[in-house]
Motif scaffolding. Structure first.
Motif, PDB file in Angstrom:
ATOM      1  N   VAL A 186       0.841  -1.202   0.000  1.00  0.00           N
ATOM      2  CA  VAL A 186       0.000   0.000   0.000  1.00  0.00           C
ATOM      3  C   VAL A 186       0.873   1.248   0.000  1.00  0.00           C
ATOM      4  CG1 VAL A 186      -1.751   1.316   1.247  1.00  0.00           C
ATOM      5  CG2 VAL A 186      -1.914  -1.176   1.160  1.00  0.00           C
ATOM      6  N   GLU A 187       1.895   1.255   0.853  1.00  0.00           N
ATOM      7  CA  GLU A 187       2.786   2.415   0.926  1.00  0.00           C
ATOM      8  C   GLU A 187       3.489   2.653  -0.407  1.00  0.00           C
ATOM      9  OE1 GLU A 187       4.022   2.509   5.655  1.00  0.00           O
ATOM     10  OE2 GLU A 187       5.169   1.232   4.277  1.00  0.00           O
ATOM     11  N   LYS A 188       3.912   1.588  -1.044  1.00  0.00           N
ATOM     12  CA  LYS A 188       4.584   1.694  -2.346  1.00  0.00           C
ATOM     13  C   LYS A 188       3.645   2.312  -3.383  1.00  0.00           C
ATOM     14  CE  LYS A 188       7.181  -1.262  -5.620  1.00  0.00           C
ATOM     15  NZ  LYS A 188       6.361  -1.193  -6.833  1.00  0.00           N
ATOM     16  N   ALA A 189       2.398   1.828  -3.417  1.00  0.00           N
ATOM     17  CA  ALA A 189       1.423   2.345  -4.384  1.00  0.00           C
ATOM     18  C   ALA A 189       1.069   3.800  -4.091  1.00  0.00           C
ATOM     19  CB  ALA A 189       0.170   1.479  -4.360  1.00  0.00           C
ATOM     20  N   LEU A 190       0.954   4.155  -2.819  1.00  0.00           N
ATOM     21  CA  LEU A 190       0.640   5.543  -2.445  1.00  0.00           C
ATOM     22  C   LEU A 190       1.814   6.473  -2.745  1.00  0.00           C
ATOM     23  CD1 LEU A 190      -1.232   5.019   0.959  1.00  0.00           C
ATOM     24  CD2 LEU A 190      -2.229   5.848  -1.186  1.00  0.00           C
ATOM     25  N   THR A 191       3.032   6.022  -2.441  1.00  0.00           N
ATOM     26  CA  THR A 191       4.220   6.839  -2.702  1.00  0.00           C
ATOM     27  C   THR A 191       4.327   7.199  -4.173  1.00  0.00           C
ATOM     28  OG1 THR A 191       5.412   5.866  -0.830  1.00  0.00           O
ATOM     29  CG2 THR A 191       6.742   6.905  -2.544  1.00  0.00           C
ATOM     30  N   ALA A 192       3.977   6.248  -5.041  1.00  0.00           N
ATOM     31  CA  ALA A 192       4.023   6.506  -6.486  1.00  0.00           C
ATOM     32  C   ALA A 192       3.060   7.613  -6.892  1.00  0.00           C
ATOM     33  CB  ALA A 192       3.689   5.231  -7.247  1.00  0.00           C
ATOM     34  N   ARG A 193       2.130   7.944  -5.991  1.00  0.00           N
ATOM     35  CA  ARG A 193       1.140   9.000  -6.255  1.00  0.00           C
ATOM     36  C   ARG A 193       1.322  10.179  -5.304  1.00  0.00           C
ATOM     37  NH1 ARG A 193      -0.481   3.956  -7.344  1.00  0.00           N
ATOM     38  NH2 ARG A 193      -1.818   3.608  -9.169  1.00  0.00           N
ATOM     39  N   GLN A 194       2.507  10.276  -4.704  1.00  0.00           N
ATOM     40  CA  GLN A 194       2.855  11.342  -3.746  1.00  0.00           C
ATOM     41  C   GLN A 194       1.890  11.377  -2.553  1.00  0.00           C
ATOM     42  OE1 GLN A 194       2.781  12.433  -7.377  1.00  0.00           O
ATOM     43  NE2 GLN A 194       4.788  11.434  -7.174  1.00  0.00           N
ATOM     44  N   LEU A 195       1.496  10.201  -2.094  1.00  0.00           N
ATOM     45  CA  LEU A 195       0.610  10.086  -0.937  1.00  0.00           C
ATOM     46  C   LEU A 195       1.226   9.154   0.097  1.00  0.00           C
ATOM     47  CD1 LEU A 195      -2.771   9.536  -2.858  1.00  0.00           C
ATOM     48  CD2 LEU A 195      -2.049  11.655  -1.722  1.00  0.00           C
ATOM     49  N   LYS A 196       0.638   9.122   1.292  1.00  0.00           N
ATOM     50  CA  LYS A 196       1.021   8.163   2.317  1.00  0.00           C
ATOM     51  C   LYS A 196      -0.205   7.848   3.167  1.00  0.00           C
ATOM     52  CE  LYS A 196       2.717  11.658   5.582  1.00  0.00           C
ATOM     53  NZ  LYS A 196       3.897  12.090   6.402  1.00  0.00           N
ATOM     54  N   PRO A 197      -0.208   6.733   3.906  1.00  0.00           N
ATOM     55  CA  PRO A 197      -1.379   6.410   4.738  1.00  0.00           C
ATOM     56  C   PRO A 197      -1.652   7.504   5.768  1.00  0.00           C
ATOM     57  CG  PRO A 197       0.100   4.519   4.563  1.00  0.00           C
ATOM     58  CD  PRO A 197       0.834   5.690   3.987  1.00  0.00           C
ATOM     59  N   VAL A 198      -2.920   7.819   5.956  1.00  0.00           N
ATOM     60  CA  VAL A 198      -3.269   8.828   6.973  1.00  0.00           C
ATOM     61  C   VAL A 198      -3.180   8.242   8.373  1.00  0.00           C
ATOM     62  CG1 VAL A 198      -4.706  10.181   5.414  1.00  0.00           C
ATOM     63  CG2 VAL A 198      -5.757   8.328   6.749  1.00  0.00           C
ATOM     64  N   ALA A 199      -3.229   6.895   8.463  1.00  0.00           N
ATOM     65  CA  ALA A 199      -3.097   6.216   9.757  1.00  0.00           C
ATOM     66  C   ALA A 199      -2.854   4.735   9.514  1.00  0.00           C
ATOM     67  CB  ALA A 199      -4.358   6.400  10.604  1.00  0.00           C
ATOM     68  N   THR A 200      -2.220   4.102  10.478  1.00  0.00           N
ATOM     69  CA  THR A 200      -2.061   2.643  10.444  1.00  0.00           C
ATOM     70  C   THR A 200      -2.418   2.084  11.815  1.00  0.00           C
ATOM     71  OG1 THR A 200       0.279   2.716  11.082  1.00  0.00           O
ATOM     72  CG2 THR A 200      -0.209   2.739   8.723  1.00  0.00           C
ATOM     73  N   GLY A 201      -2.946   0.879  11.817  1.00  0.00           N
ATOM     74  CA  GLY A 201      -3.275   0.189  13.065  1.00  0.00           C
ATOM     75  C   GLY A 201      -3.014  -1.287  12.900  1.00  0.00           C
ATOM     76  N   THR A 202      -2.580  -1.946  13.967  1.00  0.00           N
ATOM     77  CA  THR A 202      -2.179  -3.338  13.837  1.00  0.00           C
ATOM     78  C   THR A 202      -2.808  -4.226  14.904  1.00  0.00           C
ATOM     79  OG1 THR A 202      -0.240  -4.754  13.538  1.00  0.00           O
ATOM     80  CG2 THR A 202      -0.103  -3.088  15.263  1.00  0.00           C
ATOM     81  N   PHE A 203      -2.758  -5.531  14.684  1.00  0.00           N
ATOM     82  CA  PHE A 203      -3.252  -6.526  15.633  1.00  0.00           C
ATOM     83  C   PHE A 203      -2.387  -7.768  15.511  1.00  0.00           C
ATOM     84  CE2 PHE A 203      -5.075  -7.688  11.647  1.00  0.00           C
ATOM     85  CZ  PHE A 203      -5.224  -9.061  11.678  1.00  0.00           C
ATOM     86  N   GLU A 204      -2.488  -8.659  16.489  1.00  0.00           N
ATOM     87  CA  GLU A 204      -1.658  -9.861  16.500  1.00  0.00           C
ATOM     88  C   GLU A 204      -2.342 -11.010  15.761  1.00  0.00           C
ATOM     89  OE1 GLU A 204       1.482  -9.759  17.601  1.00  0.00           O
ATOM     90  OE2 GLU A 204       1.042  -7.638  17.997  1.00  0.00           O
ATOM     91  N   ARG A 205      -1.531 -11.810  15.067  1.00  0.00           N
ATOM     92  CA  ARG A 205      -2.021 -12.975  14.327  1.00  0.00           C
ATOM     93  C   ARG A 205      -2.803 -13.911  15.246  1.00  0.00           C
ATOM     94  NH1 ARG A 205       2.564 -14.569  12.736  1.00  0.00           N
ATOM     95  NH2 ARG A 205       2.951 -16.048  14.400  1.00  0.00           N
ATOM     96  N   ASN A 206      -3.881 -14.494  14.709  1.00  0.00           N
ATOM     97  CA  ASN A 206      -4.732 -15.458  15.418  1.00  0.00           C
ATOM     98  C   ASN A 206      -5.448 -14.856  16.614  1.00  0.00           C
ATOM     99  OD1 ASN A 206      -4.496 -17.678  13.722  1.00  0.00           O
ATOM    100  ND2 ASN A 206      -2.737 -18.529  14.800  1.00  0.00           N
TER     101      ASN A 206
END
Length: 377
Positions: A186-206
Motif C-alpha cells: 500500500v505504501e509503495k502504491a501511495l508513494t508513487a502517487r505522492q501520498l502516504k497512509p493517513v493512519a495505520t493500526g495493527t493486531f496480533e495474528r490469530n
C-alpha cells in the motif's frame, strides 16, 4: 529353460533397479503430494477451502487415469497458521509421509518458516497461498507461485481508489510478515502517487483484539481502510467500526478469505471490496471456471468460492508440471516441466514460468460483497 530363467532374473533385476531409482513419493501407481496449512483455528477456512479445491482437481485427473497411469494422493498436515508448527508439518511431510512435492500451502509467516526446510531437502512447492514479496525475492528454484503478489493487489486497490478521488487511506494490518508485506505494498502504491497512509493500526495474528487499531484509525477519519489480515480480525474491525458510525469504504486483499469474510460479516458485509487473484468462480464464462465447477460438483462440493478456486488452479498447475516431468518423474524433472510452461492457457487463466521466473501470474480483479453475501464484480 536356462534362457527363460535368465529373462526372469533380468526382469526382476530391472524392476529392483527401477524401484531403487524411483523418486521419493513416486510409485508405479501413485504420486504423493503434501500440503501444510491451517485446518484448525481462526484461519482454518483458508486451509480447508484450498484443500477442497485441490482434492477436486486431483479426483478429476485420477478418475481419468491419473498422470502417466499414476493417481495423485494429497496428504495435509495442520499448522494452525503458526510458523513453528509449519516447520514441524513440512519436516513430517518430507521425512515421514515421504511426499514427492508440496502444493497449496497457506500463509506468509508459515511459508517463510517452511521454505528453508523444503529448500534444504530440495523438495519443490507449487501454489503458495501468499503474495508476499519476501517469498518471491530472492529467487528460489524450488518455489513456484501461481498467484499474483500483494504488490499487484494493493496497486490495483490504490489505483481504483485514487482514480475515484479517494486520497485519505488508512491501513489495518496483521503484525507479522504477511501484514507488513501488505502494508509495504500500500505504501509503495501511495508513494508513487505522492501520498502516504493517513493512519495505520495493527493486531496480533490469530487474535481479534482490534480495539486499539480501531481507535487510532478512526481518529484520522480516513475515506477508506485497506485491511491486511485474516477474516475473523478483519470482520471484527469492520463490525466495530460500523457500530461507531464509520461510513467509509473497506478494501481487503485476497488472502482474507472472501467467502469466510462474507460469512463472518453477515449483513455488515455489504459494499466491502476484496481484490482477487483468480477468475470469478461463480460465472461459467470461461472454460477454467466450468471445469472447476464440474470437478467440485463431482467431488460432492456444492459451494464455490475464491479459495477453493485457488486450490483447484494450484493443483492444475502441478498436474501439468507433473505431465511434463515425464513417465518417470523426479523432483528435478518436475522443476524442468514447470519451467517449460510458457504462457500456458488453462482456459482463461494464463501461467508463464521460466528457469529465471517462478511467479506464474499477475492476474488481479476487484469484487464486492453484495446482498445476501453474494459477490459481484
Amino acid at each position: 529353460m536356462i534362457l527363460q530363467r535368465f529373462l526372469v532374473l533380468a526382469s526382476l533385476l530391472c524392476a529392483s533397479l527401477t524401484a531403487a531409482m524411483a523418486e521419493e513419493g513416486v510409485t508405479d501407481r501413485e504420486v504423493r503430494v503434501g500440503q501444510f496449512a491451517a485446518t484448525t483455528g481462526p484461519a482454518a477456512q483458508l486451509g480447508l477451502r484450498m484443500q477442497v479445491g485441490m482434492q477436486a482437481a486431483f479426483a478429476a485427473v485420477n478418475a481419468a487415469g491419473g498422470v502417466n497411469g499414476r493417481e495423485i494422493k494429497l496428504i495435509t498436515r495442520d499448522d494452525g497458521y503458526e510458523p513453528a508448527k509449519s516447520v514441524e508439518a513440512v519436516k513430517a511431510l518430507i521425512n515421514e509421509d515421504k511426499v514427492f512435492a508440496l502444493v497449496g500451502s497457506v500463509g506468509t509467516p508459515t511459508g517463510l518458516a517452511a521454505v528453508p526446510v523444503l529448500t534444504e531437502a530440495q523438495v519443490p512447492i507449487v501454489g503458495m497461498f501468499t503474495g508476499a514479496e519476501a517469498l518471491r525475492v530472492p529467487f528460489n528454484r524450488y518455489v513456484f507461485h501461481v498467484r499474483a503478489s500483494y504488490f499487484d493487489e494493493t496497486e490495483r486497490i490504490v489505483q481504483h481508489l485514487t482514480t475515484l478521488g479517494v486520497k485519505k487511506i488508512a491501513v489495518f494490518y496483521q503484525n507479522d510478515s504477511y501484514g507488513k508485506a501488505g502494508l509495504e505494498g500500500v505504501e509503495k502504491a501511495l508513494t508513487a502517487r505522492q501520498l502516504k497512509p493517513v493512519a495505520t493500526g495493527t493486531f496480533e495474528r490469530n487474535t481479534v483484539d482490534v480495539s486499539k487499531a480501531l481507535d487510532t484509525i478512526l481518529k484520522a477519519a480516513p475515506e477508506a481502510v485497506v485491511q491486511i489480515g485474516a477474516y475473523k480480525a478483519c470482520a471484527a474491525f469492520i463490525k466495530q467500526a460500523r457500530t461507531k458510525g464509520y461510513g467509509g469504504q473497506f478494501f481487503n486483499v485476497s488472502f482474507v478469505g472472501s467467502k469466510a469474510l462474507s460469512d463472518e460479516l453477515g449483513d455488515a458485509g455489504m459494499g466491502v471490496v476484496i481484490s482477487q487473484v483468480v477468475p470469478f468462480p461463480f460465472v461459467t464464462n470461461t472454460s477454467i471456471v466450468r471445469e472447476y465447477q464440474q470437478a467440485m460438483t463431482a467431488a460432492g462440493q456444492k459451494e464455490f468460492d475464491f479459495s477453493s478456486m485457488e486450490g483447484y488452479l494450484s493443483a492444475r498447475v502441478f498436474i501439468e508440471g507433473l505431465r511434463r516431468a515425464g513417465r518417470n518423474p523426479t523432483r528435478e524433472s518436475l522443476i524442468t516441466g514447470l519451467e517449460s510452461m510458457r504462457d500456458v492457457n488453462f482456459g482463461g487463466f494464463i501461467i508463464a514460468f521460466s528457469p529465471t521466473k517462478h511467479t506464474g501470474s499477475g492476474y488481479t480483479d476487484l469484487t464486492i460483497i453484495g446482498r445476501g453475501g453474494k459477490f459481484v464484480r
